[in-house]
Scaffold this active site. Structure first.
Site, PDB file in Angstrom:
ATOM      1  N   ASP A 299       0.507  -1.347   0.109  1.00  0.00           N
ATOM      2  CA  ASP A 299       0.242   0.174   0.477  1.00  0.00           C
ATOM      3  C   ASP A 299       0.780   1.627  -0.031  1.00  0.00           C
ATOM      4  O   ASP A 299       2.124   1.195   0.788  1.00  0.00           O
ATOM      5  CB  ASP A 299      -1.140  -0.121   1.372  1.00  0.00           C
ATOM      6  CG  ASP A 299      -1.509  -0.772   1.775  1.00  0.00           C
ATOM      7  OD1 ASP A 299      -2.297  -1.629   0.388  1.00  0.00           O
ATOM      8  OD2 ASP A 299      -2.269  -1.225   2.368  1.00  0.00           O
ATOM      9  N   ARG A 300       0.223   2.171  -0.628  1.00  0.00           N
ATOM     10  CA  ARG A 300       0.852   3.211  -0.407  1.00  0.00           C
ATOM     11  C   ARG A 300       1.237   4.070   0.458  1.00  0.00           C
ATOM     12  O   ARG A 300       2.846   3.998   0.695  1.00  0.00           O
ATOM     13  CB  ARG A 300      -0.295   5.139  -0.959  1.00  0.00           C
ATOM     14  CG  ARG A 300       0.853   5.907  -1.090  1.00  0.00           C
ATOM     15  CD  ARG A 300       0.344   7.237  -1.208  1.00  0.00           C
ATOM     16  NE  ARG A 300      -1.205   7.815  -2.478  1.00  0.00           N
ATOM     17  CZ  ARG A 300      -0.590   8.089  -3.446  1.00  0.00           C
ATOM     18  NH1 ARG A 300       0.473   9.113  -2.766  1.00  0.00           N
ATOM     19  NH2 ARG A 300      -1.027   8.510  -3.995  1.00  0.00           N
TER      20      ARG A 300
END
Length: 300
Positions: free
Chosen positions: A140-141
């Site tokens: 995930d970012r």
């Protein structure tokens, strides 16, 4: 000035100094390069142009011993490349392992400028490598840590086709809300996205993908726990959803959490990655320290 300092140096013809007595590298270079300032020596070290016995070093207080050889050359293109978003931990002709910072997307269908994939493609251009970065798995970012990229689609497919046997250990560390009730345990459910791309968890088959997360509590203090997590499966948002399922959401998780952002980031870090190299036929194991902010609730 010492005659050995007058030789012009380049990548193929570096300056060389023989060490005759014990000394710290900083003082040794200042003495040999008569008149050079400490700041210039620090810049040389930071730019990775100094080697001791053939090994690049940036350590200003490196302890030199008689018989060692200190060289000053030029950094390679690979050594000059720097990104504030990621560090290259390992590279060979087939793949790379990187340590991604939080806030960076793995890749983007909209061709966002700064993604791990686009930065690696820039790196390949800079180092004159004729290849492209192929995503093997994603983070995930706002999750930091170790990731694996291939330099060709064929190598990426080798991992995809036998992921479970090829990547044999992948672990995360997280700071979660609350004091964990158990030292260790397992969370299992079926995970499925709705139309808004929110992942929902169900104890029974909801048409989604089955997921298992194993956890071990490392320490607890004042309403927070540091937890190691091992994935038996690798589903989207798996750790974040499973920690929320048992009432201990990851600190800083605005999507599945309870609003606690006391540490200023999503406190999830992929710290361990172990895999069998499909072309070199050997096991490779990597670990990276978890971010210092994770230790804030647990002072020593």
């Amino acid at each position: 000035m010492n005659k050995e300092n007058k030789r012009p140096h380049s990548k193929s013809n570096p300056l060389k100094f023989n060490v005759s007595e014990e000394a710290k590298l900083m003082e040794f270079l200042m003495k040999k390069l008569d008149g050079i300032s400490r700041n210039k020596v620090k810049n040389m070290l930071a730019n990775k142009v100094v080697s001791v016995d053939g090994q690049r070093t940036t350590q200003f207080d490196f302890a030199l011993q008689p018989g060692m050889v200190v060289e000053i050359g030029k950094p390679t293109a690979k050594e000059r490349f720097h990104s504030p978003w990621l560090d290259i931990v390992y590279e060979d002709k087939y793949l790379l392992v990187i340590d991604k910072k939080e806030g960076l997307l793995t890749n983007s269908p909209t061709k966002e400028k700064d993604t791990a994939q686009s930065i690696l493609n820039q790196y390949f251009i800079y180092t004159k490598q004729r290849c492209r970065a192929h995503t093997i798995h994603r983070l995930d970012r706002d999750t930091s840590g170790l990731m694996l990229f291939a330099k060709s689609k064929d190598v990426a497919l080798m991992f995809e086709e036998d992921w479970k046997n090829t990547v044999y250990d992948r672990r995360y560390v997280a700071v979660v809300c609350g004091n964990m009730e158990k030292k260790e345990g397992m969370v299992a459910s079926w995970l499925k996205d709705n139309k808004a791309f929110i992942t929902y968890s169900s104890p029974t088959d909801n048409g989604g993908k089955y997921a298992e997360t194993y956890y071990e509590t490392l320490m607890t203090n004042k309403g927070y726990s540091l937890v190691e997590l091992r994935l038996e499966t690798g589903r989207k948002n798996q750790i974040r959803v499973h920690m929320a399922d048992i009432g201990h959401p990851v600190v800083g998780d605005v999507k599945y959490g309870n609003g606690d952002n006391s540490l200023g980031r999503l406190c999830l870090h992929a710290y361990k990655l172990c895999f069998h190299h499909p072309l070199k036929h050997k096991d490779l194991e990597f670990e990276t320290p978890f971010p210092a902010v994770f230790g804030r609730p647990f002072p020593r």
